[in-house]
Design a protein around this motif. Structure first.
Motif, PDB file in Angstrom:
ATOM      1  N   LEU A  67      14.320  53.727  40.408  1.00 27.55           N
ATOM      2  CA  LEU A  67      14.440  52.639  39.452  1.00 27.55           C
ATOM      3  C   LEU A  67      15.399  53.018  38.337  1.00 27.55           C
ATOM      4  CD1 LEU A  67      10.597  51.934  39.030  1.00 27.55           C
ATOM      5  CD2 LEU A  67      12.142  50.943  40.711  1.00 27.55           C
ATOM      6  N   PHE A  92      17.869  55.254  31.968  1.00 27.98           N
ATOM      7  CA  PHE A  92      16.902  56.143  32.611  1.00 27.98           C
ATOM      8  C   PHE A  92      16.912  55.919  34.117  1.00 27.98           C
ATOM      9  CE2 PHE A  92      14.144  57.771  29.175  1.00 27.98           C
ATOM     10  CZ  PHE A  92      14.567  56.991  28.119  1.00 27.98           C
ATOM     11  N   TYR A  95      17.933  60.962  32.092  1.00 31.10           N
ATOM     12  CA  TYR A  95      18.342  60.078  31.002  1.00 31.10           C
ATOM     13  C   TYR A  95      19.801  60.352  30.652  1.00 31.10           C
ATOM     14  CZ  TYR A  95      18.710  58.354  26.162  1.00 31.10           C
ATOM     15  OH  TYR A  95      19.093  57.725  25.006  1.00 31.10           O
ATOM     16  N   TYR A 151      14.010  56.556  37.165  1.00 36.82           N
ATOM     17  CA  TYR A 151      12.635  56.903  37.490  1.00 36.82           C
ATOM     18  C   TYR A 151      12.479  56.888  39.008  1.00 36.82           C
ATOM     19  CZ  TYR A 151      10.615  56.610  32.782  1.00 36.82           C
ATOM     20  OH  TYR A 151      10.278  56.849  31.472  1.00 36.82           O
ATOM     21  N   GLU A 155       2.152  54.512  43.766  1.00 36.46           N
ATOM     22  CA  GLU A 155       1.994  55.433  42.643  1.00 36.46           C
ATOM     23  C   GLU A 155       2.747  54.941  41.408  1.00 36.46           C
ATOM     24  OE1 GLU A 155       1.649  59.379  45.524  1.00 36.46           O
ATOM     25  OE2 GLU A 155       2.926  59.428  43.758  1.00 36.46           O
ATOM     26  N   ALA A 156       2.564  55.658  40.309  1.00 42.27           N
ATOM     27  CA  ALA A 156       3.237  55.310  39.067  1.00 42.27           C
ATOM     28  C   ALA A 156       4.670  55.844  39.069  1.00 42.27           C
ATOM     29  CB  ALA A 156       2.471  55.900  37.880  1.00 42.27           C
ATOM     30  N   PRO A 157       5.566  55.199  38.334  1.00 42.09           N
ATOM     31  CA  PRO A 157       6.927  55.749  38.171  1.00 42.09           C
ATOM     32  C   PRO A 157       6.870  57.081  37.417  1.00 42.09           C
ATOM     33  CG  PRO A 157       6.832  53.446  37.487  1.00 42.09           C
ATOM     34  CD  PRO A 157       5.422  53.909  37.664  1.00 42.09           C
ATOM     35  N   ASN A 199      12.148  51.531  22.019  1.00 41.82           N
ATOM     36  CA  ASN A 199      12.082  52.254  23.289  1.00 41.82           C
ATOM     37  C   ASN A 199      11.715  51.313  24.424  1.00 41.82           C
ATOM     38  OD1 ASN A 199      12.551  54.756  24.477  1.00 41.82           O
ATOM     39  ND2 ASN A 199      10.393  55.256  24.571  1.00 41.82           N
ATOM     40  N   MET A 200      12.074  50.038  24.295  1.00 44.94           N
ATOM     41  CA  MET A 200      11.801  49.081  25.361  1.00 44.94           C
ATOM     42  C   MET A 200      12.748  49.348  26.526  1.00 44.94           C
ATOM     43  SD  MET A 200       9.440  46.819  24.260  1.00 44.94           S
ATOM     44  CE  MET A 200       9.699  45.088  24.724  1.00 44.94           C
ATOM     45  N   LEU A 201      12.201  49.304  27.732  1.00 46.78           N
ATOM     46  CA  LEU A 201      12.997  49.512  28.941  1.00 46.78           C
ATOM     47  C   LEU A 201      13.031  48.241  29.774  1.00 46.78           C
ATOM     48  CD1 LEU A 201      11.773  53.023  30.183  1.00 46.78           C
ATOM     49  CD2 LEU A 201      13.730  52.481  28.725  1.00 46.78           C
ATOM     50  N   PRO A 239      11.509  57.650  20.042  1.00 43.71           N
ATOM     51  CA  PRO A 239      12.648  58.550  20.173  1.00 43.71           C
ATOM     52  C   PRO A 239      13.533  58.551  18.941  1.00 43.71           C
ATOM     53  CG  PRO A 239      13.076  56.516  21.328  1.00 43.71           C
ATOM     54  CD  PRO A 239      11.671  56.422  20.800  1.00 43.71           C
ATOM     55  N   GLY A 270      15.591  46.232  40.022  1.00 43.57           N
ATOM     56  CA  GLY A 270      14.625  45.962  41.074  1.00 43.57           C
ATOM     57  C   GLY A 270      14.243  47.179  41.895  1.00 43.57           C
ATOM     58  N   GLN A 312       8.931  57.748  29.010  1.00 43.30           N
ATOM     59  CA  GLN A 312       7.625  57.108  29.050  1.00 43.30           C
ATOM     60  C   GLN A 312       6.815  57.684  30.205  1.00 43.30           C
ATOM     61  OE1 GLN A 312       7.997  52.821  28.924  1.00 43.30           O
ATOM     62  NE2 GLN A 312       9.531  52.914  27.310  1.00 43.30           N
ATOM     63  N   TYR A 315       3.349  47.129  31.367  1.00 43.84           N
ATOM     64  CA  TYR A 315       4.320  46.612  32.317  1.00 43.84           C
ATOM     65  C   TYR A 315       3.590  45.843  33.409  1.00 43.84           C
ATOM     66  CZ  TYR A 315       7.937  49.842  30.571  1.00 43.84           C
ATOM     67  OH  TYR A 315       8.846  50.505  29.803  1.00 43.84           O
ATOM     68  N   GLN A 321       9.592  56.318  42.062  1.00 47.50           N
ATOM     69  CA  GLN A 321       8.265  55.756  42.300  1.00 47.50           C
ATOM     70  C   GLN A 321       7.931  55.824  43.778  1.00 47.50           C
ATOM     71  OE1 GLN A 321       7.614  51.583  41.295  1.00 47.50           O
ATOM     72  NE2 GLN A 321       5.449  51.948  40.915  1.00 47.50           N
ATOM     73  N   PHE A 328       9.438  44.360  41.165  1.00 50.70           N
ATOM     74  CA  PHE A 328      10.121  44.346  39.879  1.00 50.70           C
ATOM     75  C   PHE A 328       9.151  44.801  38.795  1.00 50.70           C
ATOM     76  CE2 PHE A 328      14.381  42.732  39.780  1.00 50.70           C
ATOM     77  CZ  PHE A 328      14.548  42.183  41.029  1.00 50.70           C
ATOM     78  N   LEU A 329       9.571  45.790  38.013  1.00 51.61           N
ATOM     79  CA  LEU A 329       8.757  46.331  36.937  1.00 51.61           C
ATOM     80  C   LEU A 329       9.269  45.736  35.632  1.00 51.61           C
ATOM     81  CD1 LEU A 329       6.495  48.451  36.437  1.00 51.61           C
ATOM     82  CD2 LEU A 329       8.300  50.144  36.125  1.00 51.61           C
ATOM     83  N   PHE A 379       3.700  57.092  32.648  1.00 48.67           N
ATOM     84  CA  PHE A 379       2.988  55.933  33.173  1.00 48.67           C
ATOM     85  C   PHE A 379       1.586  56.296  33.648  1.00 48.67           C
ATOM     86  CE2 PHE A 379       6.023  52.397  33.494  1.00 48.67           C
ATOM     87  CZ  PHE A 379       7.189  53.039  33.104  1.00 48.67           C
ATOM     88  N   GLY A 380       0.683  55.342  33.476  1.00 52.81           N
ATOM     89  CA  GLY A 380      -0.640  55.463  34.070  1.00 52.81           C
ATOM     90  C   GLY A 380      -0.582  55.125  35.549  1.00 52.81           C
ATOM     91  N   PHE A 417       9.511  60.055  35.498  1.00 53.14           N
ATOM     92  CA  PHE A 417      10.835  60.225  34.902  1.00 53.14           C
ATOM     93  C   PHE A 417      11.681  61.210  35.691  1.00 53.14           C
ATOM     94  CE2 PHE A 417      13.986  60.724  31.687  1.00 53.14           C
ATOM     95  CZ  PHE A 417      14.242  62.078  31.569  1.00 53.14           C
ATOM     96  N   TYR A 430       2.743  51.005  25.943  1.00 53.41           N
ATOM     97  CA  TYR A 430       3.415  49.865  26.574  1.00 53.41           C
ATOM     98  C   TYR A 430       2.547  49.301  27.700  1.00 53.41           C
ATOM     99  CZ  TYR A 430       7.216  52.843  24.789  1.00 53.41           C
ATOM    100  OH  TYR A 430       7.999  53.653  24.019  1.00 53.41           O
ATOM    101  N   PHE A 481       0.900  48.374  34.795  1.00 57.20           N
ATOM    102  CA  PHE A 481       1.025  49.769  34.402  1.00 57.20           C
ATOM    103  C   PHE A 481       1.018  49.883  32.882  1.00 57.20           C
ATOM    104  CE2 PHE A 481       1.827  52.066  38.272  1.00 57.20           C
ATOM    105  CZ  PHE A 481       2.435  51.171  39.124  1.00 57.20           C
ATOM    106  N   ARG A 520      17.552  51.117  28.155  1.00 60.75           N
ATOM    107  CA  ARG A 520      16.747  51.110  26.935  1.00 60.75           C
ATOM    108  C   ARG A 520      17.401  50.233  25.879  1.00 60.75           C
ATOM    109  NH1 ARG A 520      15.214  56.611  23.765  1.00 60.75           N
ATOM    110  NH2 ARG A 520      17.193  56.294  22.702  1.00 60.75           N
ATOM    111  N   PHE A 555      13.941  47.342  33.624  1.00 58.50           N
ATOM    112  CA  PHE A 555      14.162  48.005  34.907  1.00 58.50           C
ATOM    113  C   PHE A 555      14.930  47.118  35.869  1.00 58.50           C
ATOM    114  CE2 PHE A 555      11.668  51.941  35.046  1.00 58.50           C
ATOM    115  CZ  PHE A 555      10.901  51.827  33.914  1.00 58.50           C
TER     116      PHE A 555
END
Lengths: 116, 109
Positions: free
Chosen positions: B87, B33, B48, B35, B41-43, B95-97, A97, B101, A105, A35, B37, A42-43, A107-108, B45, A33, A90, B91, B99
């Motif tokens: 966050l 989900f 769920y 998350y 940094e990255a989010p 598997n699209m999320l 799933p 704000g 997911q 993002y 953050q 906002f992600l 994330f990088g 998990f 993915y 990202f 879904r 988010f």
């Protein structure tokens, strides 16, 4: 040992240029993915891609295109960069799933793009 | 489409309990989900939920009510390192999320 990696970490460029951000995952996942996280944090999902289908968020301009040379890589190409493209991008990956199950997911670290 | 709302900021004291709420309106709901953050940094998990009820994982719990379009994340025994953005994400399609704000949580001594 890095699970999801992105390069570069920082990218500063001029308006109108074309640039690419690379993403690699070594988790053996089958879906990747992209993002965009703007200044207000906002992600937003841009693309979801596996070897069967590409799902595109309808709000993404067609200047953005994902390119996947193989299952472990999903690069993001951006043409004719605009000021509003400045954000943190990202990459993420997951397994597809099963119904009523989940695969989170991963994330990088993100790529901070600044368009001048 | 999807619409997800969460408070922008919250402040709590170290050792306390805090509840972060998330409300959503979406088509094709297939799970929610949470998350975490940290700044820059990255989010990562946290939890769920796809069925109604409470899921507990150590100091963190998450609740879902699908009929109300409502979820919350409960953090117990707050630590300074819990200062981060939280966050909520819904879904859909595969598997699209999508988010929300994010809620920026500040933990004070």
């Amino acid at each position: 040992d890095t699970a999801v990696s992105q390069t570069p970490k920082y990218l500063v460029t001029q308006m109108g240029n074309d640039k690419s951000i690379k993403c690699e995952q070594n988790l053996g996942h089958d879906t990747m993915y992209w993002y965009k996280q703007d200044s207000k944090k906002f992600l937003k999902i841009m693309f979801s891609y596996n070897n069967k289908e590409l799902i595109i968020n309808e709000t993404v301009p067609n200047r953005f295109s994902p390119k996947s040379p193989d299952k472990a890589h999903l690069n993001l190409h951006i043409n004719s960069l605009e000021l509003g493209d400045s954000a943190v991008y990202f990459c993420a990956s997951s397994q597809i799933p099963l119904r009523h199950s989940y695969n989170e997911q991963f994330f990088g670290p993100g790529t901070r793009l600044t368009v001048l | 489409g999807q619409n997800i709302d969460q408070p922008t900021e919250m402040t709590a004291t170290e050792g306390a309990i805090v509840q972060i709420n998330c409300t959503y309106q979406t088509s094709g709901f297939n799970g929610l989900f949470w998350y975490q953050q940290h700044a820059g940094e990255a989010p990562t998990f946290l939890s769920y939920n796809v069925l109604d009820g409470l899921e507990e994982k150590g100091r963190f719990s998450s609740f879902l009510s699908r009929s109300k379009g409502y979820s919350y994340l409960l953090l117990k025994e707050l630590q300074m390192k819990d200062s981060a953005s939280y966050l909520c994400a819904v879904r859909w399609a595969g598997n699209m999320l999508t988010f929300g704000g994010g809620t920026r949580l500040m933990v004070k001594p």
